[in-house]
Scaffold this active site. Structure first.
Site, short mmCIF file in Angstrom:
data_model
loop_
_atom_site.label_atom_id
_atom_site.label_comp_id
_atom_site.label_asym_id
_atom_site.label_seq_id
_atom_site.Cartn_x
_atom_site.Cartn_y
_atom_site.Cartn_z
N SER A 1 27.96 35.07 60.98
CA SER A 1 27.58 36.25 61.76
C SER A 1 26.08 36.20 62.08
CB SER A 1 27.99 37.51 61.01
OG SER A 1 27.95 38.64 61.84
N ASP B 1 38.90 39.46 64.46
CA ASP B 1 37.57 39.92 64.06
C ASP B 1 37.24 41.19 64.84
OD1 ASP B 1 34.72 40.22 63.84
OD2 ASP B 1 34.57 38.10 63.33
N HIS C 1 36.48 39.32 59.96
CA HIS C 1 35.08 38.94 59.81
C HIS C 1 34.68 38.77 58.34
CE1 HIS C 1 31.28 38.55 61.97
NE2 HIS C 1 30.66 39.33 61.09
#
Length: 284
Positions: free
Chosen positions: A149, A225, A258
């Site tokens: 991320s 996600d 995620h």
């Protein structure tokens, strides 16, 4: 720099350690973890860096990343820094996506962030020098890097700015074009100011558009996600790499979100990807 050992544990025949030192770059104590796999006396090993995402410390991947078995198998040192300076007197924001836990791997030029938020200098220069001095590292010109991320953004931009340093580059659900998405626009604007030209060296897609090159990149992205469409937008990286002739392996993983359930599932692939390139012999 004096390094303090916070803890050590034996795992898969190697040593998982957590360490602390006083950083000149950030002006604060910084904590990081290092896994050193089993190796022969005097043997020196390549390094895989892992940069974490928003709200994380070194502990998230250390506790949940499931990297130690593949690192032991492939003889790769795994280094996990923190994501920002922390502590009393360090600027912060009430939101999770700015301030402590959200350094975005940049050197801030704006108040109140300037005194401590120098994560680019810390990750690019200071911490590698400490790792080389304290651990059995083979060659700082022969490293690999990955991240998740915000840390995926950090891994891609760090590698694109220093292509000769990294033999392997990968990412989990990276923020590929922070200049174009809310997380990045807030962070880059807050840390660097309103001049969008200064943002480009911290934006993987912009760096590629401006001429930065890597031979290949591996990206895993979950198609479930929750941040995919608004914040991550991997198709922007696909388009930039296609135009630049960069060999991008973008794997859309069905059903994955995620979280560290996603990261831990594919961590062994990223360690193996790095190891294959780190251990490859240079052309004669």
């Amino acid at each position: 720099m004096t390094m303090e050992t916070v803890s050590t544990n034996t795992a898969f025949g190697g040593t998982q350690g957590v360490y602390r030192h006083d950083s000149h770059a950030t002006g604060t104590p910084m904590t990081f973890s290092v896994y050193v796999p089993p190796h022969d006396p005097g043997e020196r090993l390549p390094v895989l860096w892992y940069l974490s995402g928003l709200t994380c410390t070194h502990a998230n991947v250390t506790d949940k990343g499931e990297y130690r078995a593949p690192c032991a198998e492939h003889k790769v040192i795994f280094v996990a820094p923190d994501t920002s300076p922390r502590g009393q007197g360090v600027a912060d924001d009430e939101a999770y996506d700015m301030g402590q836990g959200a350094g975005f791997y940049v050197d801030a030029t704006q108040e109140p962030w300037v005194p401590h938020f120098r994560m680019r200098s810390y990750i690019e220069d200071e911490l590698p020098a400490l790792i080389a001095a304290e651990f059995p590292v083979a060659d700082l010109a022969r490293q690999a890097i990955t991240g998740h991320s915000m840390g995926g953004h950090g891994a891609l931009t760090l590698a694109l700015r220093n292509p000769d340093r990294f033999r392997a580059v990968s990412a989990f659900a990276p923020i590929v074009a922070p200049s174009q998405v809310p997380w990045g626009q807030k962070a880059l604007g807050g840390y660097l100011g309103s001049d969008r030209g200064s943002w480009r060296q911290h934006d993987a897609v912009a760096l590629i558009e401006d001429g930065a090159r890597l031979p290949e990149i591996l990206v895993d992205q979950g198609d479930a996600d929750e941040f995919l469409d608004e914040q991550l937008q991997p198709e922007r990286l696909r388009a930039a790499c296609a135009a630049a002739g960069i060999d991008l392996t973008l794997r859309m993983q069905p059903g994955y979100d995620h979280s560290y359930y996603f990261i831990s599932t594919f961590m062994a692939d990223h360690v193996a990807w790095a190891a294959a390139r780190l251990h490859a012999k240079d052309p004669a």
